[in-house]
Design an enzyme around this catalytic site. Structure first.
Site, mmCIF file in Angstrom:
data_model
loop_
_atom_site.group_PDB
_atom_site.id
_atom_site.type_symbol
_atom_site.label_atom_id
_atom_site.label_comp_id
_atom_site.label_asym_id
_atom_site.label_seq_id
_atom_site.Cartn_x
_atom_site.Cartn_y
_atom_site.Cartn_z
ATOM 1 N N HIS A 1 90.290 40.542 47.418
ATOM 2 C CA HIS A 1 91.629 40.648 46.836
ATOM 3 C C HIS A 1 92.416 39.414 47.243
ATOM 4 O O HIS A 1 92.204 38.857 48.304
ATOM 5 C CB HIS A 1 92.355 41.894 47.335
ATOM 6 N N ASN B 1 82.335 38.546 53.375
ATOM 7 C CA ASN B 1 83.425 39.104 52.579
ATOM 8 C C ASN B 1 84.725 38.964 53.355
ATOM 9 O O ASN B 1 84.784 39.299 54.545
ATOM 10 C CB ASN B 1 83.204 40.588 52.312
ATOM 11 N N ALA C 1 89.930 47.056 59.428
ATOM 12 C CA ALA C 1 91.289 46.704 59.033
ATOM 13 C C ALA C 1 92.209 46.628 60.245
ATOM 14 O O ALA C 1 92.085 47.416 61.187
ATOM 15 C CB ALA C 1 91.821 47.730 58.037
#
Length: 188
Positions: free
Chosen positions: A86, A103, A149
């Site tokens: 994103h 990633n 995260a």
């Protein structure tokens, strides 16, 4: 077509790079990560070969940096099959080294540290960096690792590991008055 560009396209599910597919990435399909990495790869390719083409791609890269919120230096060493999931808020220092098939999610920062681990990160192969993950200093993230995260990494992570953020600490004290100013008050 350049093998690094082809590997990035393959990570996005495009097996064969044709002129039409290249055109569609730039003009038809909204894929900021792939568009940015294609120009990034071309900028690196012509850095020492052709100064005129290098400056052309460098200026294009700078405009995409502002448009998509990617601050990835053209000096960064990035392996094959890089995937940006994103767009927005990605910052990668120019001395960072990133391996193959990595990633990067939105909000990731890979930066220097001036403390005891002075230097830039090394991210090995097959590493996933979750949203808002931060890696600071001369640390190595081993192969096949996952950084969860909102996790801050300041020490080496061995291969084949997953690192997650610790449990939230709840302080039972209202500190909102220090952060919320000029409150709207509804008049009756």
């Amino acid at each position: 077509m350049d093998s690094l560009i082809t590997s990035d396209f393959q990570r996005h599910g495009i097996k064969k790079v044709t002129l039409f597919k290249l055109f569609s990435v730039f003009f038809l399909l909204p894929n900021p990560g792939l568009k940015y990495m294609t120009i990034f790869r071309l900028c690196q390719k012509y850095r020492t070969k052709n100064k005129l083409l290098f400056y052309f791609y460098f200026l294009w890269l700078r405009s995409l940096k502002v448009k998509y919120g990617f601050d990835i230096s053209y000096r960064t060493k990035i392996g094959a099959g890089f995937y940006i999931g994103h767009f927005g808020g990605i910052v990668i220092h120019g001395d960072t080294i990133i391996g193959n098939n990595c990633n990067i999610s939105q909000g990731v920062t890979l930066g220097v540290s001036n403390s005891k681990n002075q230097g830039s990160p090394i991210i090995e192969d097959n590493v996933f960096l979750g949203p808002n993950a931060c890696v600071f200093g001369n640390v190595k993230i081993g192969n096949n690792s996952v950084i969860g995260a909102n996790t801050v990494i300041t020490e080496n992570v061995p291969s084949n590991c997953t690192v997650v953020n610790q449990k939230n600490n709840v302080i039972e004290k209202d500190l909102s008055e220090y952060y919320i100013h000029n409150k709207f008050v509804k008049e009756d």
